[in-house]
Design an enzyme around this catalytic site. Structure first.
Site, PDB file in Angstrom:
ATOM      1  N   CYS A   2       0.829  -1.196   0.000  1.00 58.08           N
ATOM      2  CA  CYS A   2       0.000   0.000   0.000  1.00 58.08           C
ATOM      3  C   CYS A   2       0.868   1.252   0.000  1.00 58.08           C
ATOM      4  CB  CYS A   2      -0.904   0.007   1.229  1.00 58.08           C
ATOM      5  SG  CYS A   2      -1.880  -1.496   1.413  1.00 58.08           S
ATOM      6  N   ARG A  28       1.589   1.230  -6.005  1.00 53.41           N
ATOM      7  CA  ARG A  28       1.685   0.317  -4.876  1.00 53.41           C
ATOM      8  C   ARG A  28       0.373  -0.417  -4.603  1.00 53.41           C
ATOM      9  NH1 ARG A  28       5.372   0.697  -0.629  1.00 53.41           N
ATOM     10  NH2 ARG A  28       7.281   1.768  -1.200  1.00 53.41           N
ATOM     11  N   TRP A  75      -3.640  -1.962  -1.457  1.00 55.90           N
ATOM     12  CA  TRP A  75      -3.604  -3.285  -2.062  1.00 55.90           C
ATOM     13  C   TRP A  75      -4.062  -4.252  -0.973  1.00 55.90           C
ATOM     14  CZ3 TRP A  75      -1.324  -8.099  -1.414  1.00 55.90           C
ATOM     15  CH2 TRP A  75      -1.377  -8.956  -2.526  1.00 55.90           C
ATOM     16  N   ASN A  99       0.680   0.150   5.962  1.00 51.80           N
ATOM     17  CA  ASN A  99       1.142  -0.753   4.911  1.00 51.80           C
ATOM     18  C   ASN A  99       1.815  -1.926   5.583  1.00 51.80           C
ATOM     19  OD1 ASN A  99       2.193  -1.959   2.561  1.00 51.80           O
ATOM     20  ND2 ASN A  99       4.066  -0.759   2.711  1.00 51.80           N
ATOM     21  N   GLY A 100       1.348  -3.130   5.311  1.00 50.43           N
ATOM     22  CA  GLY A 100       1.964  -4.303   5.915  1.00 50.43           C
ATOM     23  C   GLY A 100       0.925  -5.279   6.415  1.00 50.43           C
ATOM     24  N   GLU A 480       9.494 -15.391 -18.835  1.00 46.61           N
ATOM     25  CA  GLU A 480       9.088 -13.991 -18.735  1.00 46.61           C
ATOM     26  C   GLU A 480       7.944 -13.681 -19.689  1.00 46.61           C
ATOM     27  OE1 GLU A 480       9.152  -9.764 -17.854  1.00 46.61           O
ATOM     28  OE2 GLU A 480       9.424 -11.655 -16.781  1.00 46.61           O
ATOM     29  N   LYS A 484       4.460 -12.120 -18.398  1.00 48.00           N
ATOM     30  CA  LYS A 484       3.896 -10.874 -18.924  1.00 48.00           C
ATOM     31  C   LYS A 484       2.468 -11.091 -19.437  1.00 48.00           C
ATOM     32  CE  LYS A 484       6.724  -7.793 -18.049  1.00 48.00           C
ATOM     33  NZ  LYS A 484       6.844  -8.562 -16.815  1.00 48.00           N
ATOM     34  N   GLU A 487       0.132 -11.465 -16.503  1.00 49.39           N
ATOM     35  CA  GLU A 487      -0.027 -10.240 -15.719  1.00 49.39           C
ATOM     36  C   GLU A 487      -1.042  -9.277 -16.324  1.00 49.39           C
ATOM     37  OE1 GLU A 487       4.159  -9.263 -13.473  1.00 49.39           O
ATOM     38  OE2 GLU A 487       4.103  -8.976 -15.643  1.00 49.39           O
ATOM     39  N   HIS A 503       8.409 -34.154 -21.761  1.00 50.95           N
ATOM     40  CA  HIS A 503       8.380 -34.761 -20.422  1.00 50.95           C
ATOM     41  C   HIS A 503       7.165 -34.290 -19.629  1.00 50.95           C
ATOM     42  CE1 HIS A 503      12.291 -36.516 -21.065  1.00 50.95           C
ATOM     43  NE2 HIS A 503      12.755 -35.338 -21.454  1.00 50.95           N
ATOM     44  N   LYS A 603       2.961  -2.600  -7.875  1.00 52.39           N
ATOM     45  CA  LYS A 603       4.323  -2.471  -8.384  1.00 52.39           C
ATOM     46  C   LYS A 603       5.365  -2.912  -7.359  1.00 52.39           C
ATOM     47  CE  LYS A 603       7.173  -1.070 -11.647  1.00 52.39           C
ATOM     48  NZ  LYS A 603       7.187  -1.810 -12.924  1.00 52.39           N
TER      49      LYS A 603
END
Length: 608
Positions: A2, A28, A75, A99-100, A480, A484, A487, A503, A603
């Site tokens: 946050c 955030r 968040w 925040n936390g 990656e 992406k 996301e 496999h 972020k």
């Protein structure tokens, strides 16, 4: 995750300053937002579900008076993203933003409820406000009540208290999450990071782990975790105003993709000598000849940059590398060699698991490196050697230019370590520097191929699952690429080493599942194409991303092909990084998702 801001303004309203600061912190979290202010002995607040624009609209209809206030963009960790769960949380005369995660909030909540306290939210944060209010009812002063409250909390937090009948006071604290105090002219500010305070002041004081501070308009008094008075340095920091426009681009992500040639040039310039023949770095102070192992620890995209670095370091410098996911590393507590080095990678420099991994490594006697974008961050301050990536502020939640900047710094780092270990002579080092010097041009040429990805994006936009394949340096790029796509498009995607497809993952192959193959020319192309033919033989739809030669080699069997510039093996990851970014971006455009602020993400991840 946050964002927090606090303001003690000098004869001007706090609310517009709070909202402006929250805009800088919205990366955030953007589930909900709120502000509170004190005016004429009255504490009032405004909160709204959704992004900050909803709060701004509410304030336009119902302004908030007062020159002292706190704000928060959320968040969600405890409780759904609703107005009721939005910060600031209040209990009587106390308001708090946080925040936390408070790990013992249930225990505290039961205790307070037994004393008659009531709660309206599902959050852990409301318990903090209620506990502080309970301390004040026992006759404690603001300061003593806050200190007593902090002593009862277990977990990670950055928080800021505001009190109803004291418009010249904020009390803030940090444990595990960053917090910075800004000193202005007759004004004082508190923020989750320096970005929030950039327009207000460049005089910053960073709280250290366990610190709490009493903040007024005329000064700051800081206490350490034991309650002792301490002094923390005030730094004058040059901070740019990062709420920039998008220029000609539709999204910040697009803008940041197109900034990558410049970012790569700037990062490489910081790592090379004036004659462009040698790599220079603060990491040279380590005796790399006697290092037995390097541990690279990170999360998310930074972890995948570390995966690329592992290949470079083992091949170029012949240095054994262990690649670790920070959230696993910190709790596994692996044995680390006495002559080992640990590198942590974090764009923000505040990633909670990565910071904990750094501290564990230091406790084990490791020399530590911190590769970060934010040079004032906690990791930057605590690592033995800070290595900046010079990416500049990155607003889009899905990392693009920071990933590229991390890779170019890691490539230069690998060359430097190779030289220091006696693996590379001067001529070999210069050849590597020359190759890296082509990266800005290669990035620019790949950016010119953007339109080639639009049709492929349309073709995969309706898929429910997509597989990415690659070998060698392309394996971490396949991972990656899948990350992406997940996301910002919300399509399920997975990345695999192409040789592993037989496999197990080949069971997923069917006509409805696009397969994206990253296939540059080189020593592994023949093996890669063999794996792709195994997919085609099972009616798989393979889209190949490669150079002219590799696309031509597979032309008769490919479902789709996208040609990008040919590169040398050292610099191939840079071209393919842009390719996978374009594919994800344009697929998100087709699907109509929120590119810059995808759902459920933030972020900077400052909680476990």
């Amino acid at each position: 995750m946050c964002g927090i801001i606090g303001v003690l303004a000098n004869n001007r309203p706090a609310a517009p300053i709070l909202v402006d600061g929250l805009r800088r912190l919205e990366y955030r979290g953007y589930d909900s937002a709120g502000v509170a202010a004190v005016a004429a002995g009255r504490l009032d607040r405004r909160r709204a579900e959704g992004k900050l624009a909803a709060l701004a609209s509410l304030l336009g209809q119902s302004p908030l008076e007062g020159s002292a206030g706190i704000g928060h963009t959320r968040w969600a960790t405890h409780g759904r993203p609703t107005e009721m769960n939005a910060h600031p949380h209040r209990s009587g005369p106390v308001c708090v933003v946080h925040n936390g995660i408070i790990e013992n909030y249930r225990e505290l909540k039961r205790e307070l409820a037994a004393e008659g306290a009531t709660f309206e939210s599902e959050t852990d944060t409301e318990v903090i406000a209620a506990l502080c209010a309970a301390m004040m009812r026992r006759g404690l002063t603001y300061e003593d009540a806050a200190a007593a409250t902090l002593s009862r909390l277990r977990g990670a937090y950055a928080l800021c208290f505001l009190f109803e009948d004291c418009p010249d006071l904020l009390i803030c604290a940090r444990r595990g999450s960053p917090l910075v105090i800004g000193l202005g002219e007759g004004e004082t500010f508190v923020g989750s990071d320096a970005i929030a305070l950039a327009p207000m002041t460049n005089r910053l004081c960073y709280l250290e782990e366990g610190d709490w501070a009493v903040v007024t308009r005329t000064g700051v008094r800081i206490h350490d975790a034991e309650g002792a008075r301490v002094e923390r340095a005030v730094q004058v920091v040059a901070l740019e105003n990062i709420i920039a426009d998008k220029g000609p681009h539709r999204h910040f992500m697009a803008k940041e993709i197109h900034e990558q040639p410049y970012v790569a040039a700037r990062a490489l310039g910081a790592w090379t000598s004036n004659d462009r023949e040698r790599i220079t770095s603060a990491a040279e102070r380590i005796d790399w000849r006697n290092v037995s192992r390097l541990s690279i620890v990170a999360c998310g995209t930074a972890h995948l940059a570390g995966h690329v670095a592992k290949v470079w370091l083992e091949k170029i410098a012949r240095l054994p590398v262990e690649l670790e996911i920070a959230s696993e590393f910190r709790y596994r507590e692996p044995p680390l060699p006495a002559n080992g080095v640990t590198m942590v990678i974090s764009q923000s420099g505040e990633t909670a698991d990565t910071l904990a991994a750094l501290r564990y490594a230091r406790s084990q006697g490791q020399r530590t490196l911190g590769l970060v974008n934010v040079t004032t961050s906690t990791i930057a301050r605590e690592a033995d050697v800070m290595l900046p990536i010079h990416a500049g502020p990155e607003i889009g939640v899905a990392s693009t230019k920071a990933f590229t900047a991390q890779m170019i710094c890691l490539a230069a780092f690998a060359v430097m370590v190779g030289r220091e270990r006696g693996v590379l002579d001067a001529a070999s080092e210069k050849a590597a520097v020359d190759a890296l010097s082509t990266v800005p041009r290669i990035l620019a040429e790949t950016l010119a191929c953007e339109e080639r990805f639009v049709d492929l994006a349309r073709d995969i936009a309706d898929a429910t699952s997509v597989l990415f394949l690659g070998r060698g340096m392309m394996y971490p790029l396949a991972l990656e690429g899948a990350l992406k796509l997940k996301e910002i498009t919300y399509i399920h995607a997975e990345g695999y080493a192409a040789g592993e497809i037989k496999h197990g993952p080949i069971a997923l192959v069917d006509e409805a599942t696009p397969i994206i193959a990253l296939a540059p020319s080189g020593e592994l192309l023949e093996k890669t194409l063999s794996n792709l033919r195994e997919v085609v033989a099972r009616n798989g739809r393979v889209a190949i991303i490669g150079d002219a030669a590799s696309c031509a080699e597979f032309a008769d069997e490919a479902w789709r092909s996208v040609q990008i510039p040919e590169t040398g093996p050292l610099v191939a990851p840079f071209a393919y990084a842009v390719a996978i970014q374009f594919l994800a971006y344009h697929t998100a455009i087709v699907r109509g998702t929120d590119v810059d602020q995808p759902r459920n993400l933030a972020k900077a991840v400052t909680v476990e």
